[in-house]
Design an enzyme around this catalytic site. Structure first.
Site, PDB file in Angstrom:
ATOM      1  N   TYR A   1      40.673  45.321  35.821  1.00 22.63           N
ATOM      2  CA  TYR A   1      41.858  45.510  36.659  1.00 22.63           C
ATOM      3  C   TYR A   1      41.620  46.575  37.717  1.00 22.63           C
ATOM      4  CZ  TYR A   1      42.861  49.344  33.310  1.00 22.63           C
ATOM      5  OH  TYR A   1      42.796  50.454  32.505  1.00 22.63           O
TER       6      TYR A   1
ATOM      7  N   ASP B   1      42.805  49.887  39.156  1.00 27.59           N
ATOM      8  CA  ASP B   1      43.561  51.033  38.662  1.00 27.59           C
ATOM      9  C   ASP B   1      44.125  51.844  39.827  1.00 27.59           C
ATOM     10  OD1 ASP B   1      44.638  52.582  36.681  1.00 27.59           O
ATOM     11  OD2 ASP B   1      42.845  53.765  36.315  1.00 27.59           O
TER      12      ASP B   1
ATOM     13  N   GLU C   1      38.542  49.018  37.341  1.00 26.99           N
ATOM     14  CA  GLU C   1      38.344  49.520  35.978  1.00 26.99           C
ATOM     15  C   GLU C   1      37.978  48.369  35.056  1.00 26.99           C
ATOM     16  OE1 GLU C   1      40.556  52.072  32.445  1.00 26.99           O
ATOM     17  OE2 GLU C   1      40.993  52.469  34.546  1.00 26.99           O
TER      18      GLU C   1
ATOM     19  N   THR D   1      35.928  47.526  27.966  1.00 27.08           N
ATOM     20  CA  THR D   1      35.176  46.625  27.091  1.00 27.08           C
ATOM     21  C   THR D   1      36.080  46.045  26.012  1.00 27.08           C
ATOM     22  OG1 THR D   1      34.552  48.273  25.418  1.00 27.08           O
ATOM     23  CG2 THR D   1      33.105  48.070  27.346  1.00 27.08           C
TER      24      THR D   1
END
EC number: 6.3.1.19
Length: 447
Positions: free
Chosen positions: A50, A52, A58, A61
């Protein structure tokens, strides 16, 4: 365990037209938005990608249950972002905007802004959180000695080499905020699991590491300290008088020997504190099930402390980021006669963190065999496409893959899998360790 990494982004332009960081970020994510209808998506490998705050891409994991698995999935994040970078540059070229996009896996930019690398650990809900934070705080403040990414800090007096990129930007010890005050440990209670059993420990003080061995040591040492806390291991009281001052003092001392003030007027060096935690880890290993990965962490931890104490880094100069980087700078200075304040050193510092293969300095070192690895290119490629097979991430990844193949509209987050049809069918997956679930299998079969 899991790692969230925010990447720095910039673009150099060949022509007259310039783009703001926001516009560059939108080009990066245009392909993501085209299929995900959002700049906040979950991928087939179970990860979250996404945009950020502050136009920082960003990558979070998927949930991992082993250190090597986590390192592979952390590196997979670099590959995913690199693909977006290459695609965005092609789009810019098509529109007549000549430019090179750079994504940096670091923690500071030239304007003094900081962005993070956050570690997430699932810990038992039982027990007092204050005990965890009391034991963990001195460890995290001094951990940069073994896993900092290294940085040249420009001060009014002179440029100086520091252990950590993140240390100068931390303003609290324990807090529920992440951006305003930047604490060492974030206490916002979002377990993404059964809240009666678990809490998620959110550590936001760490540097983004390029060396796989350093990432493994960073996360592995913290996980081991948490394991020891839960096992009831007793630690010496290293409560710091002022953690925020201490974290900066430690970062500025590559010898690890300068004393920092403890509560009650006592003193201890970063090396003293880390030696205590490492000794407890060595002792703890004798009483736990054998695990080669954890043993590798404890071995590297000890060798790094030995190297710092002796100021002889030959035995870890392919494994620890700040040591690798400092050696790189020293060789460059010796060859060209620069001092640390030279802009070319700052450029080299940044280029170390460039994730584009064939261009980034760390990648060049890796190709020359000058840094040690714990993964293979093939295992990273697999982690780009597939989720960990031993955690809840497998359920999420399988669901996303099936829904995309069937052309179904769906919504997912860390715990929910939902088909957005008339029945609004949702499966709640509260157990991060569960990789097989008949409810998810039925949901997939219904597509």
């Amino acid at each position: 365990m899991g790692i969230e990494t925010e990447f720095g982004v910039t673009c150099t332009f060949h022509g007259h037209r310039r783009l703001s960081p926001d516009e560059v970020a939108r080009y990066l994510f245009r392909r993501v938005v085209s299929w995900g209808r959002s700049s906040n998506v979950f991928l087939r490998n179970g990860a979250r990608l996404y945009l950020d705050v502050g136009s920082h891409p960003e990558y979070a994991t998927a949930e991992c249950d082993s250190l090597i698995q986590l390192v592979n999935h952390d590196r997979a994040g670099e590959r995913v972002l690199e693909e977006l970078l290459i695609d965005a540059e092609a789009r810019l070229a098509e529109e007549g905007i000549g430019g090179d996009i750079y994504l940096f896996k670091n923690n500071t930019d030239s304007a003094g802004n900081s962005y993070g690398c956050h570690e997430n650990f699932l810990v038992a809900r039982a027990g007092e959180f204050s005990r965890i934070s009391d034991v963990l705080l001195p460890f995290l403040v001094t951990r940069q000695l073994i896993c900092g990414a290294g940085k040249v800090l420009q001060t009014p007096k002179a440029a100086t080499f520091c252990l950590s990129q993140r240390a100068e930007h931390i303003w609290e010890g324990v807090s529920s905020a992440t951006t305003r005050s930047r604490p060492i440990i974030n206490t916002r209670d979002e377990p993404h699991a059964d809240a009666e059993k678990y809490r998620r420990l959110h550590v936001i003080v760490g540097d983004s590491n390029m060396a796989e061995t350093t990432t493994m040591l960073k996360v592995g040492s913290a996980a081991l300290v948490l394991e020891m806390i839960e096992a009831g291991v007793s630690f010496r009281d290293f409560a710091l008088d002022n953690p925020i001052r201490a974290i900066r003092e430690v970062s500025h001392d590559v010898t690890g020997k300068k004393p920092v003030r403890l509560a009650g007027g006592r003193q201890a060096s970063a090396l003293d504190i880390q030696r205590e935690y490492h000794a407890k880890a060595v002792e703890h290993l004798r009483n736990r099930e054998p695990d080669p990965q954890v043993e590798q962490v404890v071995d590297l931890w000890g060798r790094t402390l030995d190297a710092v104490e002796a100021q002889d880094f030959a035995k870890v100069d392919t494994e620890i980021d700040w040591v690798i980087k400092r050696k790189l700078f020293q060789r460059y200075q010796d060859r060209h006669g620069f001092d640390l304040s030279d802009p070319k050193i700052a450029q080299l510092d940044l280029a170390y963190h460039d994730i584009k293969r064939g261009r980034g300095v760390f990648d060049v070192l890796q190709r020359k065999g000058l840094v040690k690895r714990v993964t293979e290119d093939e295992t990273i490629d697999d982690a780009v496409e597939n989720p960990p097979q031993t955690t809840r991430a497998k359920l999420r990844g399988d669901f996303i893959t099936a829904a995309q193949a069937a052309g179904r509209d769906f919504t997912v987050d860390w715990v929910h899998l939902k088909l957005n049809d008339q029945a609004q069918r949702t499966v709640l997956c509260k157990d991060p360790f569960r990789s097989v679930d008949e409810r998810v299998e039925r949901l997939i079969a219904s597509m």
